[in-house]
Design a protein around this motif. Structure first.
Motif, mmCIF file in Angstrom:
data_model
loop_
_atom_site.group_PDB
_atom_site.id
_atom_site.type_symbol
_atom_site.label_atom_id
_atom_site.label_comp_id
_atom_site.label_asym_id
_atom_site.label_seq_id
_atom_site.Cartn_x
_atom_site.Cartn_y
_atom_site.Cartn_z
ATOM 1 N N GLU A 46 -41.015 17.210 80.093
ATOM 2 C CA GLU A 46 -41.404 18.556 80.520
ATOM 3 C C GLU A 46 -41.279 19.534 79.343
ATOM 4 O OE1 GLU A 46 -39.457 19.717 84.226
ATOM 5 O OE2 GLU A 46 -40.012 21.803 83.867
ATOM 6 N N TRP A 47 -40.180 19.416 78.614
ATOM 7 C CA TRP A 47 -40.002 20.255 77.413
ATOM 8 C C TRP A 47 -41.107 19.959 76.399
ATOM 9 C CZ3 TRP A 47 -37.166 24.010 74.885
ATOM 10 C CH2 TRP A 47 -37.258 24.018 73.494
ATOM 11 N N ASN A 48 -41.352 18.680 76.150
ATOM 12 C CA ASN A 48 -42.316 18.301 75.111
ATOM 13 C C ASN A 48 -43.726 18.801 75.418
ATOM 14 O OD1 ASN A 48 -40.368 17.127 73.565
ATOM 15 N ND2 ASN A 48 -40.851 15.013 74.154
ATOM 16 N N SER A 49 -44.103 18.772 76.705
ATOM 17 C CA SER A 49 -45.470 19.228 76.961
ATOM 18 C C SER A 49 -45.586 20.742 76.784
ATOM 19 C CB SER A 49 -45.993 18.756 78.327
ATOM 20 O OG SER A 49 -45.110 19.164 79.306
ATOM 21 N N ALA A 50 -44.475 21.473 76.949
ATOM 22 C CA ALA A 50 -44.512 22.926 76.724
ATOM 23 C C ALA A 50 -44.273 23.277 75.242
ATOM 24 C CB ALA A 50 -43.467 23.611 77.588
ATOM 25 N N HIS A 51 -43.757 22.320 74.459
ATOM 26 C CA HIS A 51 -43.410 22.604 73.050
ATOM 27 C C HIS A 51 -43.936 21.485 72.149
ATOM 28 C CE1 HIS A 51 -40.363 24.638 75.557
ATOM 29 N NE2 HIS A 51 -40.406 25.578 74.640
ATOM 30 N N PRO A 52 -45.245 21.359 72.052
ATOM 31 C CA PRO A 52 -45.798 20.213 71.300
ATOM 32 C C PRO A 52 -45.382 20.176 69.826
ATOM 33 C CG PRO A 52 -47.534 21.777 71.966
ATOM 34 C CD PRO A 52 -46.282 22.222 72.631
ATOM 35 N N ASP A 53 -44.998 21.331 69.258
ATOM 36 C CA ASP A 53 -44.582 21.314 67.846
ATOM 37 C C ASP A 53 -43.065 21.184 67.688
ATOM 38 O OD1 ASP A 53 -47.217 21.724 67.199
ATOM 39 O OD2 ASP A 53 -47.010 23.930 67.263
ATOM 40 N N GLN A 54 -42.371 21.095 68.803
ATOM 41 C CA GLN A 54 -40.898 20.982 68.746
ATOM 42 C C GLN A 54 -40.460 19.819 69.630
ATOM 43 O OE1 GLN A 54 -38.726 24.898 68.977
ATOM 44 N NE2 GLN A 54 -40.753 25.616 69.601
ATOM 45 N N LYS A 55 -41.119 18.710 69.450
ATOM 46 C CA LYS A 55 -40.864 17.571 70.353
ATOM 47 C C LYS A 55 -39.446 17.034 70.206
ATOM 48 C CE LYS A 55 -44.953 15.737 72.115
ATOM 49 N NZ LYS A 55 -46.276 15.507 71.587
ATOM 50 N N VAL A 56 -38.895 16.654 71.348
ATOM 51 C CA VAL A 56 -37.565 16.053 71.379
ATOM 52 C C VAL A 56 -37.735 14.545 71.598
ATOM 53 C CG1 VAL A 56 -35.411 15.911 72.698
ATOM 54 C CG2 VAL A 56 -36.471 18.146 72.265
ATOM 55 N N THR A 57 -37.070 13.760 70.755
ATOM 56 C CA THR A 57 -37.101 12.304 70.926
ATOM 57 C C THR A 57 -35.711 11.856 71.347
ATOM 58 O OG1 THR A 57 -38.629 12.208 69.081
ATOM 59 C CG2 THR A 57 -37.634 10.123 69.761
ATOM 60 N N VAL A 58 -35.650 11.055 72.394
ATOM 61 C CA VAL A 58 -34.348 10.596 72.885
ATOM 62 C C VAL A 58 -33.895 9.378 72.082
ATOM 63 C CG1 VAL A 58 -33.104 9.653 74.873
ATOM 64 C CG2 VAL A 58 -34.824 11.448 75.215
ATOM 65 N N ILE A 59 -32.682 9.446 71.555
ATOM 66 C CA ILE A 59 -32.066 8.266 70.927
ATOM 67 C C ILE A 59 -30.939 7.839 71.859
ATOM 68 C CG2 ILE A 59 -30.757 7.385 68.955
ATOM 69 C CD1 ILE A 59 -32.156 9.405 67.178
ATOM 70 N N GLU A 60 -31.105 6.672 72.470
ATOM 71 C CA GLU A 60 -30.100 6.217 73.440
ATOM 72 C C GLU A 60 -29.067 5.322 72.773
ATOM 73 O OE1 GLU A 60 -32.178 4.439 76.788
ATOM 74 O OE2 GLU A 60 -31.240 5.900 78.107
ATOM 75 N N LEU A 61 -27.821 5.636 72.986
ATOM 76 C CA LEU A 61 -26.706 4.834 72.472
ATOM 77 C C LEU A 61 -26.169 3.980 73.625
ATOM 78 C CD1 LEU A 61 -24.922 7.595 70.340
ATOM 79 C CD2 LEU A 61 -26.694 5.975 69.654
ATOM 80 N N PRO A 62 -25.156 3.140 73.387
ATOM 81 C CA PRO A 62 -24.662 2.275 74.469
ATOM 82 C C PRO A 62 -24.143 3.053 75.682
ATOM 83 C CG PRO A 62 -23.777 1.592 72.352
ATOM 84 C CD PRO A 62 -24.482 2.873 72.117
ATOM 85 N N GLU A 63 -23.861 2.288 76.728
ATOM 86 C CA GLU A 63 -23.372 2.842 77.997
ATOM 87 C C GLU A 63 -21.908 3.265 77.893
ATOM 88 O OE1 GLU A 63 -25.237 0.104 80.980
ATOM 89 O OE2 GLU A 63 -23.179 0.226 81.730
ATOM 90 N N ASP A 64 -21.156 2.518 77.104
ATOM 91 C CA ASP A 64 -19.710 2.678 76.995
ATOM 92 C C ASP A 64 -19.380 3.900 76.110
ATOM 93 O OD1 ASP A 64 -17.298 2.405 75.538
ATOM 94 O OD2 ASP A 64 -17.323 0.230 75.633
ATOM 95 N N ALA A 65 -18.559 4.807 76.660
ATOM 96 C CA ALA A 65 -18.272 6.070 75.976
ATOM 97 C C ALA A 65 -17.696 5.858 74.568
ATOM 98 C CB ALA A 65 -17.303 6.899 76.819
ATOM 99 N N ASP A 66 -16.792 4.891 74.406
ATOM 100 C CA ASP A 66 -16.164 4.675 73.097
ATOM 101 C C ASP A 66 -17.205 4.241 72.063
ATOM 102 O OD1 ASP A 66 -14.329 4.337 75.298
ATOM 103 O OD2 ASP A 66 -12.793 3.887 73.819
ATOM 104 N N ALA A 67 -18.143 3.403 72.505
ATOM 105 C CA ALA A 67 -19.175 2.922 71.579
ATOM 106 C C ALA A 67 -20.126 4.061 71.197
ATOM 107 C CB ALA A 67 -19.941 1.765 72.220
ATOM 108 N N GLN A 68 -20.395 4.958 72.140
ATOM 109 C CA GLN A 68 -21.249 6.127 71.837
ATOM 110 C C GLN A 68 -20.586 6.975 70.755
ATOM 111 O OE1 GLN A 68 -21.596 8.374 75.483
ATOM 112 N NE2 GLN A 68 -22.148 6.532 76.592
ATOM 113 N N ARG A 69 -19.305 7.260 70.982
ATOM 114 C CA ARG A 69 -18.586 8.113 70.038
ATOM 115 C C ARG A 69 -18.605 7.505 68.644
ATOM 116 N NH1 ARG A 69 -14.071 7.109 67.827
ATOM 117 N NH2 ARG A 69 -13.103 8.731 66.562
ATOM 118 N N GLN A 70 -18.359 6.196 68.601
ATOM 119 C CA GLN A 70 -18.295 5.536 67.305
ATOM 120 C C GLN A 70 -19.604 5.734 66.522
ATOM 121 O OE1 GLN A 70 -17.649 1.374 67.612
ATOM 122 N NE2 GLN A 70 -16.867 1.196 65.531
ATOM 123 N N GLN A 71 -20.731 5.592 67.195
ATOM 124 C CA GLN A 71 -22.009 5.751 66.488
ATOM 125 C C GLN A 71 -22.230 7.195 66.074
ATOM 126 O OE1 GLN A 71 -25.526 3.765 67.776
ATOM 127 N NE2 GLN A 71 -24.424 2.052 68.656
#
Ligand code: GLC
Length: 430
Positions: A64-89
């Motif tokens: 929804e954001w991207n279609s309203a802001h074509p020059d400011q696109k947001v790309t999702v980078i998904e990290l693991p499910e586990d909170a500790d592993a997310q923090r580490q990355q």
């Protein structure tokens, strides 16, 4: 107000930051203040770095954001499910000073560490509707009273229970651990394949949450108001004993010792649990009528039980922060404002059952009628206890996980586990 435009070397700043009291939401008591907000300019594409989106709605918000802001696109980078592993990355990325990560979806317990290390940018309070958000969630985004991260979702633990099975046995949801055990003894014999109780017991942040809740719910605390550990108390002992006894008696099935959020959710949805301590996101998933849940329409939620009456949850949730190293900070700021807006919070609640941070949504009668768990959830969040707000949070959490895991596996007696944990936390909080 503490002076806000000082440039304080990282080492000095980190050294000044001690346990609890001097960290999130409090003054430094004359210690070093963090530097003031950086200029938030730069417009263009950014990334949103987040743990695995188990809610299923994040990409919709971003689209929804991207279609309203074509020059400011947001790309999702998904990290693991586990909170500790997310923090580490996230930490590794920050340590290299990489500009790849833009907006960071931070667990509420990481603010102090990320702010002290200047991996995230101080944010201007006036840009956000902070007075409309649940105050306890706003506190989690602050460090030395300055805003570093904006609450996007909150989290409070709930007791999911199989209403169909309790109703059939003429039982009400339990308010104490003893009642919960009695209910299991009544219901389980005629329901083979159903176990009594599970939470998040794998050795990761979820175990810190569940251990802290057990201690809080037995009248104890992990740290006192002065930020010093309080594990040499009766409350702490009774809390950990509840978890250890649960494993010993089989009320907590062996399998649950490997559960993070998603493993437990799948077990609950498969009809394998009578009681499940879980976050609100499970409500929508377990209610799905597409065949993915066998318990849709058969469960309800209640406050967490405790030793002598209702227990107390750990305060969970996630806040958006801006990486200090990203270029397009103005876009990042606008994207955070969009994500924290009432409109997006409402849509997200409707689609996912995640806990909004926008306070008014909990009292919106149409929403309460549609999502009856909101009332229990609001109480859970209001009564929730914060985990220690400290720069060295990960080491604190690791020590808790080690102690709880060793006691629950039977390797270390409860008293010994707590004594050693108390010692470790005393050292970490010196
Ligand atoms: C949830 C909570 C978070 C907590 C984590 C533990 O994601 O929001 O605060 O640390 O669970 O697994």
């Amino acid at each position: 107000m503490v002076s806000s435009r000082l440039t304080v070397p990282r080492a000095v700043l980190a050294a000044a930051l001690v346990f609890g009291v001097a960290a999130c939401g409090s003054d430094s008591g004359g210690g070093a203040a963090p530097p003031g907000p950086a200029a938030l300019d730069g417009v263009g594409p950014i990334s949103l770095v987040t743990g695995k989106d188990t809610s299923g709605n994040l990409q919709n918000q971003v689209d929804e954001w991207n279609s309203a802001h074509p020059d400011q696109k947001v790309t999702v980078i998904e990290l693991p499910e586990d909170a500790d592993a997310q923090r580490q990355q996230m930490v590794q990325n920050a340590q290299t000073g990489s500009a790849t990560y833009g907006v960071l979806n931070l667990d509420v317990v990481w603010t102090a560490e990320f702010a002290a290390n200047q991996w995230i940018t101080q944010l201007p309070d006036a840009e956000f509707p902070l007075d409309k958000l649940l105050p306890e969630t706003v506190e989690t985004g602050k460090y030395f009273k300055h805003l570093y991260a904006v609450p996007i979702t909150s989290d409070g633990g709930l007791l999911y229970y199989r209403k169909d099975l309790l109703d059939a046995a003429g039982l009400k949801p339990p308010t104490t651990w003893a009642e919960m055990a009695q209910d299991c003894a009544k219901v389980l014999p005629s329901n083979p394949g159903v176990s009594c109780y599970a939470g998040q017991f794998e050795k990761y942040e979820g175990l810190t949450v569940n251990f802290s809740e057990a201690v809080n719910s037995a009248g104890g605390s992990v740290v006192g108001d002065d930020g010093k550990p309080t594990l040499n108390t009766d409350g702490a002992r009774k809390g950990l004993q509840f978890l250890v006894d649960g494993v010993k008696s089989g009320e907590i099935p062996q399998k649950a010792r490997t559960f993070k959020e998603e493993e437990g959710r799948r077990a609950f949805q498969a009809g394998e649990l009578l009681f499940h301590r879980q976050w609100p996101y499970q409500y929508a998933k377990a209610s799905a009528t597409d065949g993915s849940s066998t318990v849709a329409g058969k469960f309800a939620v209640a406050p967490l039980p405790g030793l002598d009456g209702p227990g107390a949850s750990s305060l969970g949730g996630h806040n958006y922060a801006i990486s200090a190293f990203t270029k397009n900070k103005k876009t990042a700021l606008e994207f955070i404002k969009y994500s924290a807006s009432e409109d997006q919070q409402r849509k997200n609640l409707e689609k996912t059952s995640q806990a909004p941070t926008w306070a008014g949504l909990y009292d919106d009668q149409a929403l309460v009628a549609k999502f009856p768990y909101l009332t229990v959830l609001k109480k859970s969040i209001e009564n929730a206890r914060k985990r220690p707000a400290v720069v060295k949070y990960q080491e604190v959490s690791q020590a808790i996980q080690d102690a709880a895991y060793a006691a629950m596996s039977g390797a270390t007696p409860v008293d010994q586990a707590l004594q050693s944990l108390q010692g470790k936390l005393e050292t970490l909080t010196k």
